[in-house]
Design a protein around this motif. Sequence first.
Motif, PDB file in Angstrom:
ATOM      1  N   ALA A 206       0.837  -1.204   0.000  1.00 11.22           N
ATOM      2  CA  ALA A 206       0.000   0.000   0.000  1.00 11.22           C
ATOM      3  C   ALA A 206       0.874   1.258   0.000  1.00 11.22           C
ATOM      4  CB  ALA A 206      -0.904  -0.010   1.220  1.00 11.22           C
ATOM      5  N   SER A 207       1.901   1.267   0.844  1.00 10.05           N
ATOM      6  CA  SER A 207       2.776   2.446   0.910  1.00 10.05           C
ATOM      7  C   SER A 207       3.528   2.621  -0.389  1.00 10.05           C
ATOM      8  CB  SER A 207       3.771   2.306   2.064  1.00 10.05           C
ATOM      9  OG  SER A 207       3.070   2.209   3.271  1.00 10.05           O
ATOM     10  N   CYS A 208       3.922   1.507  -0.990  1.00 10.11           N
ATOM     11  CA  CYS A 208       4.692   1.565  -2.236  1.00 10.11           C
ATOM     12  C   CYS A 208       3.841   2.248  -3.331  1.00 10.11           C
ATOM     13  CB  CYS A 208       5.078   0.148  -2.625  1.00 10.11           C
ATOM     14  SG  CYS A 208       5.873   0.073  -4.201  1.00 10.11           S
ATOM     15  N   ARG A 209       2.566   1.860  -3.433  1.00 10.65           N
ATOM     16  CA  ARG A 209       1.705   2.454  -4.463  1.00 10.65           C
ATOM     17  C   ARG A 209       1.483   3.942  -4.186  1.00 10.65           C
ATOM     18  NH1 ARG A 209       1.016   3.278  -9.239  1.00 10.65           N
ATOM     19  NH2 ARG A 209      -1.046   3.878  -9.922  1.00 10.65           N
ATOM     20  N   LEU A 210       1.279   4.279  -2.920  1.00  8.13           N
ATOM     21  CA  LEU A 210       1.079   5.692  -2.587  1.00  8.13           C
ATOM     22  C   LEU A 210       2.324   6.510  -2.898  1.00  8.13           C
ATOM     23  CD1 LEU A 210      -0.864   6.212   0.771  1.00  8.13           C
ATOM     24  CD2 LEU A 210      -1.532   6.832  -1.536  1.00  8.13           C
ATOM     25  N   ARG A 211       3.502   5.951  -2.661  1.00  5.18           N
ATOM     26  CA  ARG A 211       4.751   6.673  -2.983  1.00  5.18           C
ATOM     27  C   ARG A 211       4.830   6.928  -4.482  1.00  5.18           C
ATOM     28  NH1 ARG A 211       7.110   3.177   0.834  1.00  5.18           N
ATOM     29  NH2 ARG A 211       7.920   1.816  -0.800  1.00  5.18           N
ATOM     30  N   GLU A 212       4.436   5.910  -5.272  1.00  2.00           N
ATOM     31  CA  GLU A 212       4.474   6.103  -6.735  1.00  2.00           C
ATOM     32  C   GLU A 212       3.587   7.274  -7.143  1.00  2.00           C
ATOM     33  OE1 GLU A 212       5.107   1.395  -7.785  1.00  2.00           O
ATOM     34  OE2 GLU A 212       3.286   2.389  -8.456  1.00  2.00           O
ATOM     35  N   LEU A 213       2.400   7.344  -6.528  1.00  3.84           N
ATOM     36  CA  LEU A 213       1.450   8.397  -6.921  1.00  3.84           C
ATOM     37  C   LEU A 213       1.844   9.762  -6.377  1.00  3.84           C
ATOM     38  CD1 LEU A 213      -1.882   6.439  -6.258  1.00  3.84           C
ATOM     39  CD2 LEU A 213      -0.880   6.975  -8.488  1.00  3.84           C
ATOM     40  N   ILE A 214       2.268   9.772  -5.136  1.00  5.21           N
ATOM     41  CA  ILE A 214       2.445  11.063  -4.454  1.00  5.21           C
ATOM     42  C   ILE A 214       3.866  11.613  -4.594  1.00  5.21           C
ATOM     43  CG2 ILE A 214       2.494  12.104  -2.127  1.00  5.21           C
ATOM     44  CD1 ILE A 214       0.036  10.205  -1.609  1.00  5.21           C
ATOM     45  N   VAL A 215       4.841  10.737  -4.487  1.00  4.97           N
ATOM     46  CA  VAL A 215       6.229  11.215  -4.576  1.00  4.97           C
ATOM     47  C   VAL A 215       6.695  11.195  -6.030  1.00  4.97           C
ATOM     48  CG1 VAL A 215       8.582  10.892  -3.724  1.00  4.97           C
ATOM     49  CG2 VAL A 215       6.645  10.291  -2.266  1.00  4.97           C
ATOM     50  N   ASP A 216       6.448  10.083  -6.719  1.00  6.03           N
ATOM     51  CA  ASP A 216       6.959   9.970  -8.095  1.00  6.03           C
ATOM     52  C   ASP A 216       6.006  10.578  -9.131  1.00  6.03           C
ATOM     53  OD1 ASP A 216       8.887   8.461  -6.826  1.00  6.03           O
ATOM     54  OD2 ASP A 216       7.881   6.562  -7.223  1.00  6.03           O
ATOM     55  N   PHE A 217       4.848  10.996  -8.704  1.00  7.42           N
ATOM     56  CA  PHE A 217       3.844  11.592  -9.596  1.00  7.42           C
ATOM     57  C   PHE A 217       3.437  10.679 -10.756  1.00  7.42           C
ATOM     58  CE2 PHE A 217       5.691  15.642  -7.917  1.00  7.42           C
ATOM     59  CZ  PHE A 217       4.533  16.087  -7.284  1.00  7.42           C
ATOM     60  N   SER A 218       3.299   9.397 -10.495  1.00  6.05           N
ATOM     61  CA  SER A 218       2.780   8.508 -11.555  1.00  6.05           C
ATOM     62  C   SER A 218       1.390   8.986 -11.938  1.00  6.05           C
ATOM     63  CB  SER A 218       2.635   7.076 -11.051  1.00  6.05           C
ATOM     64  OG  SER A 218       3.868   6.596 -10.677  1.00  6.05           O
TER      65      SER A 218
END
Length: 868
Positions: free
Chosen positions: A434-446
């Motif tokens: 869950a955290s990994c997906r959120l990092r992709e969206l929020i930090v990496d701007f996927s």
Amino acid sequence: PFTTDFKISHDFGFLVLWPDVLLSGTTVTGAIRCLRRAVFGEHFKGGDGGRAMLLGTILHEVFQNAAVRRDFSLISLKQITLEMEKQKPGEKGSLEECNLAVCDITDIEESIWSPRFGLKGKLDVTVKVAVQRCRRGSGLQKNRVATLEAVLPLELKTGRESNSLEHRAQVILYTLLSQERRTEPGLGLLLYLKTGVMHPVPAQRLDLRELIKIRNQIAHHLVNPVEWRPSTAQEVHPSSLPPIILDQGTCQRCSQLRNCALVHSPEETNKDQVVLLEQQIQHLSEAHLTYFAHWYMLCLCSHGDAPMLAITYDLCREIAGRCIRGLKCQGPAKQPSAGGRGFHQRMIRQKPTHMFLISAGDRIVLSQDGDAGSLAVATGTLLAVTDEVVDCLLDSDLARYGPSATFCLDRDDSGNSMNSHLSGLSHLMADTQASCRLRELIVDFSPPRFLERLADVLPPGAKDSVAKILQGLNRPQRQAMKRVLLSQDYTLVVGMPGTGKTTTICSLVRILHACGFSVLLASFTHSAVDNVLLKLARFHVPFLRLGHAEKVHEALRSNTEEGLCHTRSISTLSQLTQLYNEQAVVATTCMGASQHPLFSRRRFDFCVVDEASQIGQLLCLVPLLHSERFVLVGDHLQLPPLVLSTKAKALGMHESLFKRLERHATAVVQLNIQYRMNREIMSLSNELTYQGCLTCGSERVVNSRLCLPHLHDLALDPGSWLKEALDPEKSVVFLDTDQAGCRAADIGVIAPYRQQIQAVSELTTGRDWAQGLEINTVDKYQGRDKPAIIVSFVRSDQGELLKDWRRLNVALTRAKFKLLLLGCTPALRNYEPIARLLDYADTHGLISFVLVLNIKYVMKVHVIDAAL
Ligand SMILES: Nc1ncnc2c1ncn2[C@@H]1O[C@H](COP(=O)(O)OP(=O)(O)OP(=O)(O)O)[C@@H](O)[C@H]1O
């Protein structure tokens, strides 16, 4: 009495640094083994817990209840009762030269704050003991036995009997706290519930001194979280932390291991520790670590700037509306409804003083009036306040202070919201899917993903009910529903003022529920959560409202955990687990989502966050961590998250998650049809902010006017400014005070400054004609409206608040039918957004006259206001 000279010697006195930082005994004793962990523990609270802590809490409570009843055989939880029965205090007390028996229980969970020692805590049990002391002597005096009575702190321990340094140290610190209420006990008691063994713990001066030194070190790190180095590129850096201990075993079990790894630098570790720490963060990319470092530092900045102890005995507090003094209990406290906990106390106010910084729902702390020794005798929540009485829910009963005792109520700012922010940040960095997906969206701007066809998500059986719900919505609202249903990651719903955000959220939850999705509904405040739920309840959608029942709207209390457990007679863990699992819709505040056990075992299909543009970025993450997809509803053109620290704000802490993600236009849907303001009032906001995008929902909204049935009875002079100001046909009037010299402080309902609000309130409080008149800051008006609004711009010189166009936008969009703006136009032209507003008002003939005001007219304004 205070003198300027303090003497500290080998035998007397302590040096307490930063005494306003009140640390708990657990924090200080935790630092004996690792100072670094204690500092992290204060920053990232909530890491500990689990089964052992839960059992400990239950055992504490069972014991304390039994102790209060003075009967260890009556407890309903029989298994534990049996164990408790064998463990009555006083049975096995032993100290070489002391024979000690507990004679009475003086208090349970006695809360003490001590700015003298920089400590605070709750004593598990306060007991009166008889101590038989054997005095060694010679001749006739030989072995004389003296019996003394003393009141001592008794600390309960539920784990293994260790009589460890940490356990003993905690008792020793409690002997210091006890000194705030009674004479120095010099001794405390440590009772192990597992074995029933009680250890007397003498408070030796040397031990006390060492513990105060440790406390000072923690306080130093908390007070100085960042360093300013103006010569460096970044200028601000986290201060150096206490060193990493060289004990692999302790570190491996440490609840702060991930946080320790996230902030460590390679030069402060040895080879073995490096491996352990690097393992914790190897799943993170450079960008993730940079995001962590940036937000960690912002939190530290903001924490470093936060006021420490709110309760200093400062005479100005009452005048500034920061406290209410002279409160007396009106009768005994009541038990709250439906299995609730605490003491529901009504208190009588001696005079209706102003209290602008405290309102219902705030956490409060009660101290005995004028007695510095009885600080924080109870803490709790302010339920309601009128000019005559105050209703509070307290954690302890004030009856013991007698009917004549008077109390002072302050807002409790000691709870640190930074903990929840940092907890969100820490969890975002976790090695979970869950955290990994959120990092992709929020930090990496996927980029967020969307499905193509509604048919892929809409279950055939739900089509009719969904169509029925959609019927009541306008086009942009329907568009928003569709976008959310198609979303695989997130949707941002921009709710311009008055566009029916609550209606939209309520319909969205209904549709998601009809499609068989589970929904977590979250917002920043309890009242915002309740606002949506009150609407939802009308459609008979079942939901669980998390949160303390007393903080929840009365009409929703049956949907709280306490309420549902009561009505369904839930009494076992499996029934409770079933309740947690079966509720398709669960609602909570963002902070609540960081604390409730339900979230350790459950994920939701969707998380819908209301007020999202006003919630701090990290706090907003907390509920999102528990869902597959999310919907943020807000408007970043209205107020951003409140950041008190100017440094943290300058570094970008006011960026909400809503604002951050807005760069992906595909995720954004706008609600632009509004039902609040008539055309003239709406046009101001269109001109200033929304570039003409905002439209009225119906002809009725376009032409609506303020109804003043008694206007003609007032016989106002033709051509007087007041007649023009009240004319219902003139929906927007700007009163220009430039030449008249009117004191703007005399008129106003919305004002940007507290002092202004205070000044206007002083003129109106207690007057019949001002009953119900609401005077507040722009911030308190966000999300609300009134038929008529008077905005007082106040200043005739430069000020920070007026520069914020989002604040101006909120002020301009609160009125439904009449907006009176009061200010000095030449001065206000110094502010770019207001200058634009004035140009617009000028070209549309809205600045209608120059005001000549005297005190007679001020009174008239109020009389007329009552006639509204
Ligand atoms: N589709 C609609 N058609 C007609 N009226 C609507 C519609 N949507 C909302 N409204 C009306 O608009 C008013 C404001 O709606 P609601 O209470 O949902 O908004 P809010 O959340 O209080 O306002 P805001 O959008 O400023 O946050 C209500 O009177 C509501 O009935």
